[in-house]
Design a protein around this motif. Structure first.
Motif, mmCIF file in Angstrom:
data_model
loop_
_atom_site.group_PDB
_atom_site.id
_atom_site.type_symbol
_atom_site.label_atom_id
_atom_site.label_comp_id
_atom_site.label_asym_id
_atom_site.label_seq_id
_atom_site.Cartn_x
_atom_site.Cartn_y
_atom_site.Cartn_z
ATOM 1 N N LEU A 138 -7.436 -63.039 -29.059
ATOM 2 C CA LEU A 138 -8.757 -63.411 -29.553
ATOM 3 C C LEU A 138 -9.579 -62.173 -29.898
ATOM 4 O O LEU A 138 -10.192 -62.092 -30.971
ATOM 5 N N ILE A 139 -9.605 -61.199 -29.009
ATOM 6 C CA ILE A 139 -10.340 -59.959 -29.282
ATOM 7 C C ILE A 139 -9.783 -59.278 -30.524
ATOM 8 O O ILE A 139 -10.530 -58.788 -31.380
ATOM 9 N N LEU A 140 -8.472 -59.263 -30.642
ATOM 10 C CA LEU A 140 -7.826 -58.638 -31.794
ATOM 11 C C LEU A 140 -8.191 -59.355 -33.083
ATOM 12 O O LEU A 140 -8.503 -58.711 -34.099
ATOM 13 N N ASP A 141 -8.186 -60.676 -33.091
ATOM 14 C CA ASP A 141 -8.540 -61.431 -34.295
ATOM 15 C C ASP A 141 -9.984 -61.173 -34.711
ATOM 16 O O ASP A 141 -10.285 -61.007 -35.906
ATOM 17 N N VAL A 142 -10.875 -61.147 -33.743
ATOM 18 C CA VAL A 142 -12.284 -60.871 -34.050
ATOM 19 C C VAL A 142 -12.435 -59.474 -34.646
ATOM 20 O O VAL A 142 -13.107 -59.276 -35.677
ATOM 21 N N LEU A 143 -11.817 -58.493 -34.003
ATOM 22 C CA LEU A 143 -11.917 -57.114 -34.473
ATOM 23 C C LEU A 143 -11.329 -56.960 -35.869
ATOM 24 O O LEU A 143 -11.919 -56.300 -36.738
ATOM 25 N N ARG A 144 -10.189 -57.571 -36.118
ATOM 26 C CA ARG A 144 -9.549 -57.436 -37.431
ATOM 27 C C ARG A 144 -10.377 -58.108 -38.523
ATOM 28 O O ARG A 144 -10.485 -57.593 -39.638
ATOM 29 N N ASP A 145 -10.975 -59.258 -38.232
ATOM 30 C CA ASP A 145 -11.864 -59.888 -39.211
ATOM 31 C C ASP A 145 -13.017 -58.953 -39.566
ATOM 32 O O ASP A 145 -13.323 -58.719 -40.747
ATOM 33 N N ALA A 146 -13.677 -58.440 -38.542
ATOM 34 C CA ALA A 146 -14.841 -57.582 -38.770
ATOM 35 C C ALA A 146 -14.457 -56.315 -39.517
ATOM 36 O O ALA A 146 -15.180 -55.859 -40.421
ATOM 37 N N ASP A 147 -13.325 -55.736 -39.159
ATOM 38 C CA ASP A 147 -12.858 -54.515 -39.811
ATOM 39 C C ASP A 147 -12.548 -54.768 -41.276
ATOM 40 O O ASP A 147 -12.881 -53.966 -42.160
ATOM 41 N N LYS A 148 -11.904 -55.888 -41.572
ATOM 42 C CA LYS A 148 -11.583 -56.228 -42.963
ATOM 43 C C LYS A 148 -12.851 -56.421 -43.793
ATOM 44 O O LYS A 148 -12.922 -55.995 -44.954
ATOM 45 N N LEU A 149 -13.840 -57.104 -43.231
ATOM 46 C CA LEU A 149 -15.072 -57.355 -43.986
ATOM 47 C C LEU A 149 -15.714 -56.050 -44.423
ATOM 48 O O LEU A 149 -16.175 -55.921 -45.567
#
Length: 264
Positions: A138-149
């Motif tokens: 979950l933490i990884l998915d949140v971080l990757r979304d934010a990083d991609k944006l």
């Protein structure tokens, strides 16, 4: 808040960055840009959090992961003078190793520390490992979304053959107004992510960024990508030729559909 663990972590991060800033020389511009990127990623993580019901500890872990996710970039930039993870220094893995050695996360419970280090280690992976513990994922998915944006936003500023400091598209990629690699186009139509090693042309790189829409996870992410206009700007940079017009329509339609399906 006095004594809050985030205070000591933020203090460590500021001192860590300052240590590289004093010897960055002409690279100081890139270093400061990376700090601004981290701040924006952190803001995106916090916005995602507003639509999720995380515990206080999970919210803290998300914030710390966002703050520290790119610590490996600073020695990579100043000491190796590159952002290229294929040259023997993976900034994500090295950042997690550096943090573990620095023991900066010792103010947190062991479970949070391990999940944060996991997220930082894998945040730049094209394919994630299986079997991750659910909270770590979950933490990884949140971080990757934010990083991609924020990566989409940043790359838009330099998607031009004569843009200054355009390190991505000067790394062996060729500018061409019309060309696109057949495999890249095929993967787009299949709604799959594009391996970076398959990118040859500037249009390939734009499609590489566009296909990140198929690797987002949260309503805020789809909404932000759509309402910011950044995705539309990416599509505008692709030529209106017979090869690319169908995929441009598909990508625009897919984002509209996913944003509608993922309304918070």
């Amino acid at each position: 808040m006095q004594g809050h663990p985030l205070i000591s972590i933020e203090t460590w991060f500021e001192r860590f960055v300052d240590g590289f800033r004093t010897r960055a020389g002409e690279k100081k511009l890139f270093l400061d840009r990376k700090v601004r990127h981290i701040k924006r990623v952190r803001a995106h993580v916090q916005e995602i959090g507003k639509e999720c019901e995380w515990s206080r500890n999970m919210a803290l872990a998300m914030d710390v992961a966002a703050l520290l996710h790119d610590v490996g970039r600073f020695p990579q930039l100043v000491e190796r003078k590159t952002y290229d993870d294929t040259l023997g220094y993976n900034h994500a893995e090295e950042g997690a190793r550096l943090l573990a050695q620095a023991d900066v996360l010792s103010v947190l419970p062991d479970s949070l520390r391990d999940r944060i280090l996991c997220a930082i280690s894998f945040h730049n992976c094209a394919i994630l490992p299986g079997g991750l513990e659910p909270d770590s994922r979950l933490i990884l998915d949140v971080l990757r979304d934010a990083d991609k944006l924020d990566a989409v936003r940043n790359n838009l500023r330099y998607l031009s053959p004569d843009a200054p400091h355009n390190t991505v598209l000067k790394s062996g990629l060729l500018w061409d107004a019309q060309h696109v690699s057949p495999l890249v186009l095929e993967l787009c139509f299949k709604r799959q992510l594009i391996p970076f090693n398959q990118i040859r042309w500037s249009n390939d790189f734009i499609l590489f960024l566009c296909c990140w829409v198929y690797d987002l996870h949260f309503p805020y992410s789809f909404k932000q990508l759509r309402e910011s206009g950044h995705f539309a700007s990416l599509l505008e940079r692709l030529p209106n030729n017979a090869d690319l017009m169908p995929i441009k329509r598909q990508l625009a339609s897919d984002l509209d559909w996913m944003a509608a399906q993922n309304r918070s």
